[in-house]
Design a protein around this motif. Structure first.
Motif, mmCIF file in Angstrom:
data_model
loop_
_atom_site.group_PDB
_atom_site.id
_atom_site.type_symbol
_atom_site.label_atom_id
_atom_site.label_comp_id
_atom_site.label_asym_id
_atom_site.label_seq_id
_atom_site.Cartn_x
_atom_site.Cartn_y
_atom_site.Cartn_z
ATOM 1 N N THR A 1 -30.366 -6.449 -29.312
ATOM 2 C CA THR A 1 -30.966 -7.017 -30.410
ATOM 3 C C THR A 1 -32.124 -6.496 -31.080
ATOM 4 O O THR A 1 -32.247 -6.381 -32.279
ATOM 5 N N LYS B 1 -30.682 -13.950 -27.087
ATOM 6 C CA LYS B 1 -30.168 -12.472 -27.512
ATOM 7 C C LYS B 1 -28.528 -12.687 -27.928
ATOM 8 O O LYS B 1 -28.099 -13.716 -27.773
ATOM 9 N N VAL B 2 -28.064 -11.469 -28.552
ATOM 10 C CA VAL B 2 -27.008 -11.593 -28.844
ATOM 11 C C VAL B 2 -25.873 -11.909 -27.813
ATOM 12 O O VAL B 2 -26.024 -11.118 -26.594
ATOM 13 N N GLY B 3 -25.012 -12.415 -27.865
ATOM 14 C CA GLY B 3 -24.077 -12.873 -26.886
ATOM 15 C C GLY B 3 -24.355 -14.263 -26.306
ATOM 16 O O GLY B 3 -23.490 -14.753 -25.387
ATOM 17 N N ASP B 4 -25.502 -14.873 -26.545
ATOM 18 C CA ASP B 4 -26.005 -16.123 -25.817
ATOM 19 C C ASP B 4 -25.404 -17.042 -26.596
ATOM 20 O O ASP B 4 -25.060 -17.011 -27.955
ATOM 21 N N THR C 1 -21.947 -19.167 -30.553
ATOM 22 C CA THR C 1 -22.418 -17.569 -29.975
ATOM 23 C C THR C 1 -23.300 -16.891 -30.815
ATOM 24 O O THR C 1 -22.831 -16.778 -31.816
ATOM 25 N N THR D 1 -24.147 -13.771 -32.666
ATOM 26 C CA THR D 1 -23.505 -12.308 -33.135
ATOM 27 C C THR D 1 -24.342 -11.320 -33.580
ATOM 28 O O THR D 1 -24.082 -10.196 -33.321
ATOM 29 N N GLU D 2 -25.407 -12.042 -34.372
ATOM 30 C CA GLU D 2 -26.359 -10.919 -34.752
ATOM 31 C C GLU D 2 -27.586 -11.650 -35.192
ATOM 32 O O GLU D 2 -27.657 -12.804 -35.758
ATOM 33 N N ASN E 1 -30.695 -22.634 -24.961
ATOM 34 C CA ASN E 1 -30.145 -21.402 -24.554
ATOM 35 C C ASN E 1 -29.083 -21.724 -23.542
ATOM 36 O O ASN E 1 -29.711 -22.033 -22.388
ATOM 37 N N SER F 1 -27.075 -19.897 -21.975
ATOM 38 C CA SER F 1 -26.622 -18.887 -21.356
ATOM 39 C C SER F 1 -27.962 -18.478 -20.589
ATOM 40 O O SER F 1 -27.994 -17.296 -19.635
ATOM 41 N N GLU G 1 -19.757 -19.548 -19.217
ATOM 42 C CA GLU G 1 -18.612 -19.094 -19.873
ATOM 43 C C GLU G 1 -17.451 -19.839 -19.477
ATOM 44 O O GLU G 1 -16.244 -19.749 -20.065
#
Length: 284
Positions: free
Chosen positions: A54, A121-124, A134, A136-137, A167, A169, A234
């Protein structure tokens, strides 16, 4: 001055200007390639240092914008434009734009804080500014979030930073909350034992902490069980749906009756006695 001489002078000026235009175009193309190549090298260097993806994206965006501004100034200087005056004009325009676009700058500052404090962060998988999905950017001014139904949602950074952020994740596991309605006549201890055994066999349900199955409340239909397995984010929806199936299959295999609401009615006294219909007789 004769027309032939005017034509020759005009041709010379057009040729000189045309060469400058061609040179500017060539300079723009070559500089763009060099900027892209430089950004790739910088990205590779950052990744070799195990820097957060990120943060890499955020820094590359800033570097890219800065280099392109420098390129525009260089091309203007190539055409003979006074760059010092242009720089002063650019600074003045920046002040005016900053005053007019305060919200945009607030988004920029919020994006910087998101990078520094890193709430996600990206992917969380997060919920922020009323949007769940989710990440992505994380850009200079906005953050891209893809919702579970695969819709890209672009949210202003300032709106995210000024609101609560969840969050999902961040922690190693999360809880799945479900309910199971029991019939009045069912032994709740047996139902709890059967469900705990069945749910612990569901794929991706973690054993520590173990699934929780307890009486949560009571309704007219009977006791209600809180069924709460734990899993990684997930696997949340897979465990969610599999647990629902396990509840129905477990109760069906045990032969539990269908939950039903029960009522008792008391009629006015007749001949000094009242008439009561037991709840076990009338049900709906």
């Amino acid at each position: 001055m004769r027309f032939p001489e005017i034509g020759q002078l005009a041709l010379a000026l057009l040729t000189q200007f045309g060469l400058k235009v061609i040179g500017a175009i060539a300079l723009w193309i070559i500089a763009q390639k060099l900027i892209e190549f430089s950004l790739k090298l910088i990205r590779r260097a950052f990744r070799s240092q195990n820097i957060e993806p990120t943060l890499i994206s955020y820094l590359l965006n800033i570097i890219s914008v800065t280099l392109r501004i420098v390129l525009v100034v260089a091309i203007l200087g190539f055409f003979g434009v006074e760059t010092t005056s242009f720089a002063a004009l650019l600074a003045a325009a920046g002040v005016a734009i900053g005053a007019a676009w305060g919200g945009l700058l607030a988004n920029f500052a919020a994006g910087a804080f998101l990078i520094i404090f890193r709430p996600f962060k990206v992917g969380d998988f997060i919920t922020a500014a009323g949007v769940t999905g989710t990440v992505t950017e994380i850009g200079l001014f906005t953050t891209d979030i893809t919702t579970p139904d695969n819709v890209l949602t672009i949210v202003a950074n300032n709106k995210i930073f000024s609101d609560n952020i969840q969050n999902f994740s961040a922690n190693p596991y999360r809880r799945v909350d479900l309910l199971a309605q029991l019939h009045h006549d069912v032994d709740h201890n047996q139902a709890i034992a059967l469900l705990k055994t069945r749910i612990s066999q569901i794929p991706n349900v973690v054993s520590n902490p173990a699934p929780d199955v307890e009486i949560l409340t009571f309704t007219l239909a009977g006791p209600v069980l809180a069924v709460r397995p734990y899993c990684h984010n997930e696997h949340y929806w897979q465990v969610y749906f599999d647990t629902n199936k396990a509840i129905r299959e477990t109760f069906g295999e045990a032969g539990y009756p269908m939950p039903e609401q029960r009522y008792a009615f008391t009629f006015p006294p007749e001949n000094g006695t009242s008439s009561v219909i037991p709840s076990s007789v009338i049900s709906s």
